[in-house]
Design a protein around this motif. Structure first.
Motif, mmCIF file in Angstrom:
data_model
loop_
_atom_site.group_PDB
_atom_site.id
_atom_site.type_symbol
_atom_site.label_atom_id
_atom_site.label_comp_id
_atom_site.label_asym_id
_atom_site.label_seq_id
_atom_site.Cartn_x
_atom_site.Cartn_y
_atom_site.Cartn_z
ATOM 1 N N SER A 1 0.807 -1.227 0.000
ATOM 2 C CA SER A 1 0.000 0.000 0.000
ATOM 3 C C SER A 1 0.838 1.274 0.000
ATOM 4 N N HIS B 1 -4.888 1.102 14.238
ATOM 5 C CA HIS B 1 -6.199 1.234 13.612
ATOM 6 C C HIS B 1 -7.231 1.536 14.703
ATOM 7 N N ASP C 1 -1.520 -2.436 13.752
ATOM 8 C CA ASP C 1 -0.646 -1.361 13.302
ATOM 9 C C ASP C 1 -0.759 -1.151 11.798
ATOM 10 N N PHE C 2 -0.911 0.109 11.389
ATOM 11 C CA PHE C 2 -0.964 0.501 9.978
ATOM 12 C C PHE C 2 0.161 1.499 9.731
ATOM 13 N N LYS D 1 0.943 4.656 6.941
ATOM 14 C CA LYS D 1 0.435 5.472 5.832
ATOM 15 C C LYS D 1 1.100 6.848 5.890
ATOM 16 N N SER E 1 -4.728 0.845 -1.522
ATOM 17 C CA SER E 1 -4.574 1.215 -0.119
ATOM 18 C C SER E 1 -5.928 1.404 0.556
ATOM 19 N N ASP F 1 -7.397 3.227 3.493
ATOM 20 C CA ASP F 1 -6.918 4.329 4.324
ATOM 21 C C ASP F 1 -8.078 5.214 4.770
ATOM 22 N N VAL G 1 -10.115 2.910 7.492
ATOM 23 C CA VAL G 1 -9.359 3.537 8.570
ATOM 24 C C VAL G 1 -10.094 4.744 9.134
#
Length: 279
Positions: A42, A111, A117-118, A120, A227, A229, A239
């Motif tokens: 992503s 998140h 865990d993300f 971006k 992605s 997001d 998200v």
């Protein structure tokens, strides 16, 4: 009898050594740097599947999210950060020694719903109005500056431990074929520039206006058409807006990168990504 006592003493010392080693590692991970292995595409081409990096946790200060989650599905261990550090004020949306994130930072965060865990890129700050029109990001009614960045090419095939295959702008290609995507260089109002990738025209390239609430942030992946997001609300398994307290830290530098199925397969490490800065 003396031998047994000596043996018992040796076992106790070993247990003590392991305990202190784990405690020191846990403190280091909680307060300073958290290791992070990139599992998906992503954030291409800024971050590739298999990049291993450390997240600077001192940048934004500390909240309950700074505590590590311990998840080992094979043996049924699932200890979330809120279980360990919920006492630090989960839900207060505040931080200890808090630092302000900047547009363009590549951020690891929890998140808001799942707690996973993300990673971006930060696009929208509190109070911003964000809209994507025909694939172009608009901030507060002004289009973000864009320039042609050429073409990103990679080999089509399984990638990483999960065996994900990349999506290609040049249509279906067979295993081993060249998978191409258009690269666009974006520059945010504060001067931060980075590359984004385009695969196709899809719904996420055409959105309404998102008004970022106070104490929250708007994130997008650099591989825009691949992605999940902030463009997707949490109710739709996306998200959505991310609270300040959910930030974990800023990704600053890639330590090494594995093109294979395991980070330990050193013969697959990419020679051009050692200690590479994250931009």
């Amino acid at each position: 009898m003396a031998e047994k006592a000596k043996s018992d003493s040796g076992i106790v010392e070993t247990i003590k050594t392991i305990f202190w080693a784990l405690l020191i590692a846990g403190v280091f991970r909680t307060l300073f740097f958290q290791p992070f292995w990139i599992p998906s595409g992503s954030m291409k081409d800024t971050l590739l599947i298999g990049d291993f990096l450390f997240v600077n946790k001192m940048t934004y200060g500390y909240s309950y999210s700074s505590c590590p989650s311990v998840r080992i599905p094979a043996i049924g261990v699932n200890v979330d950060a809120k279980d360990l550090c919920g006492w630090m004020g989960k839900g207060s949306n505040d931080r200890f020694m808090g630092g302000e994130p900047e547009r363009g930072d590549v951020v690891v965060f929890r998140h808001p719903v799942t707690g996973f865990d993300f990673i971006k890129r930060l696009i929208g700050l509190p109070g911003d109005k964000v809209q994507i029109k025909n694939g172009v990001v608009h901030l507060n009614g002004v289009a973000v500056k864009r320039e042609d960045g050429g073409v990103f090419r990679e080999e089509y095939g399984p990638q990483g431990p999960q065996g994900h295959r990349p999506r290609c702008e040049n249509g279906p290609v067979g295993n081993g074929g060249v998978c191409a995507k258009s690269r666009i260089i974006e520059t945010l109002p504060n001067g931060v520039s980075y590359s984004t990738l385009n695969i196709t025209d899809q719904q996420s390239d055409h959105t309404g206006v998102y008004t970022v609430p106070e104490g929250h942030f708007f994130f997008m992946g650099d591989n825009r058409d691949n992605s999940t997001d902030s463009r997707v609300p949490q109710a739709a398994r996306g998200v959505g807006f991310v609270p300040y307290e959910n930030l974990i830290g800023r990704a600053d530098r890639i330590m090494f990168s594995s093109a294979g199925r395991s980070m330990f397969a050193f013969w697959t490490w990419r020679s051009d990504r050692f200690f590479k800065g994250v931009e």
